[in-house]
Design a protein around this motif. Structure first.
Motif, short mmCIF file in Angstrom:
data_model
loop_
_atom_site.label_atom_id
_atom_site.label_comp_id
_atom_site.label_asym_id
_atom_site.label_seq_id
_atom_site.Cartn_x
_atom_site.Cartn_y
_atom_site.Cartn_z
N ARG A 1 -5.67 5.25 5.13
CA ARG A 1 -5.65 4.06 4.28
C ARG A 1 -5.97 4.54 2.87
O ARG A 1 -6.42 5.67 2.68
CB ARG A 1 -6.68 3.05 4.77
CG ARG A 1 -6.30 2.47 6.12
CD ARG A 1 -7.30 1.49 6.61
NE ARG A 1 -8.57 2.18 6.83
CZ ARG A 1 -9.70 1.56 7.13
NH1 ARG A 1 -9.74 0.25 7.25
NH2 ARG A 1 -10.81 2.24 7.31
N ILE A 2 -5.74 3.67 1.90
CA ILE A 2 -5.98 4.10 0.52
C ILE A 2 -6.96 3.19 -0.18
O ILE A 2 -7.16 2.03 0.21
CB ILE A 2 -4.67 4.17 -0.31
CG1 ILE A 2 -3.99 2.81 -0.39
CG2 ILE A 2 -3.74 5.21 0.24
CD1 ILE A 2 -2.92 2.76 -1.43
N ASN A 3 -7.59 3.74 -1.18
CA ASN A 3 -8.50 3.03 -2.05
C ASN A 3 -7.96 3.20 -3.46
O ASN A 3 -7.45 4.26 -3.80
CB ASN A 3 -9.89 3.63 -1.92
CG ASN A 3 -10.97 2.70 -2.40
OD1 ASN A 3 -10.70 1.58 -2.79
ND2 ASN A 3 -12.20 3.18 -2.35
N ALA B 1 1.62 3.82 7.73
CA ALA B 1 0.45 4.24 6.95
C ALA B 1 0.85 5.43 6.10
O ALA B 1 1.70 6.23 6.48
CB ALA B 1 -0.70 4.62 7.87
N LEU B 2 0.22 5.53 4.97
CA LEU B 2 0.48 6.63 4.04
C LEU B 2 -0.02 7.94 4.65
O LEU B 2 -0.99 7.95 5.40
CB LEU B 2 -0.26 6.35 2.73
CG LEU B 2 0.19 7.06 1.49
CD1 LEU B 2 1.63 6.74 1.18
CD2 LEU B 2 -0.68 6.66 0.32
N VAL B 3 0.66 9.04 4.32
CA VAL B 3 0.27 10.36 4.82
C VAL B 3 -0.55 11.06 3.75
O VAL B 3 -0.14 11.12 2.59
CB VAL B 3 1.52 11.18 5.19
CG1 VAL B 3 1.15 12.60 5.53
CG2 VAL B 3 2.25 10.53 6.34
N ASP B 4 -1.71 11.61 4.16
CA ASP B 4 -2.55 12.33 3.20
C ASP B 4 -2.11 13.80 3.13
O ASP B 4 -1.10 14.19 3.70
CB ASP B 4 -4.04 12.22 3.56
CG ASP B 4 -4.37 12.84 4.90
OD1 ASP B 4 -3.48 13.39 5.55
OD2 ASP B 4 -5.56 12.77 5.30
N HIS C 1 0.82 -1.22 0.00
CA HIS C 1 0.00 0.00 0.00
C HIS C 1 0.85 1.26 0.00
O HIS C 1 0.33 2.36 -0.17
CB HIS C 1 -0.95 0.01 1.20
CG HIS C 1 -0.28 0.03 2.53
ND1 HIS C 1 0.26 -1.10 3.11
CD2 HIS C 1 -0.05 1.03 3.40
CE1 HIS C 1 0.78 -0.79 4.26
NE2 HIS C 1 0.62 0.51 4.48
N VAL C 2 2.16 1.11 0.20
CA VAL C 2 3.08 2.24 0.10
C VAL C 2 4.13 1.91 -0.95
O VAL C 2 4.40 0.75 -1.22
CB VAL C 2 3.77 2.57 1.45
CG1 VAL C 2 2.77 3.05 2.46
CG2 VAL C 2 4.54 1.38 1.98
N LEU C 3 4.69 2.94 -1.55
CA LEU C 3 5.70 2.76 -2.58
C LEU C 3 6.95 3.53 -2.21
O LEU C 3 6.94 4.36 -1.29
CB LEU C 3 5.16 3.27 -3.92
CG LEU C 3 3.91 2.59 -4.44
CD1 LEU C 3 3.36 3.34 -5.63
CD2 LEU C 3 4.19 1.15 -4.80
#
Length: 108
Positions: free
Chosen positions: A81-83, A71-74, A3-5
């Motif tokens: 979380r991401i969709n 977790a990804l930062v918005d 979910h992260v790159l």
């Protein structure tokens, strides 16, 4: 797929560095781990190697942490979380907290 790159900005959710943010340096997909810049620092003892021009001593480097602990930062700097949504044949990452599109990181 994780979910992260690489080059994403992430926040640590658990462990001694909980709450800190950093940039993803490397992803180890077979072990589900990630290296984050400045997070999970360990000390490594290195022997001198004159052939490789390595000076001995104690180095400080990042240790891999589990993917579930980041977790990804918005756009607001909060964990999200991401969709994944496909628009015109291209994948977009959507933040679940705000609904805004999170751009894919630039690969150097």
């Amino acid at each position: 797929m994780a979910h992260v790159l690489k080059n994403d900005t992430v926040v640590v959710l658990a462990g001694k560095d909980k709450g800190k943010t950093g940039r993803v340096l490397r992803i180890v997909t077979d072990k589900n781990r990630v290296l984050v810049q400045g997070i999970g620092m360990i000390k490594k003892h290195v022997k001198p190697n004159p052939q490789a021009n390595i000076k001995g001593g104690i180095l400080e480097q990042e240790a891999a942490i589990h993917l579930s602990n980041v977790a990804l930062v918005d756009g607001n700097g909060k964990a999200t979380r991401i969709n994944i949504r496909v628009v015109d044949g291209k994948r977009e990452r959507i933040a679940k907290t705000t609904g805004e599109v999170i751009a894919y990181p630039k690969v150097k």
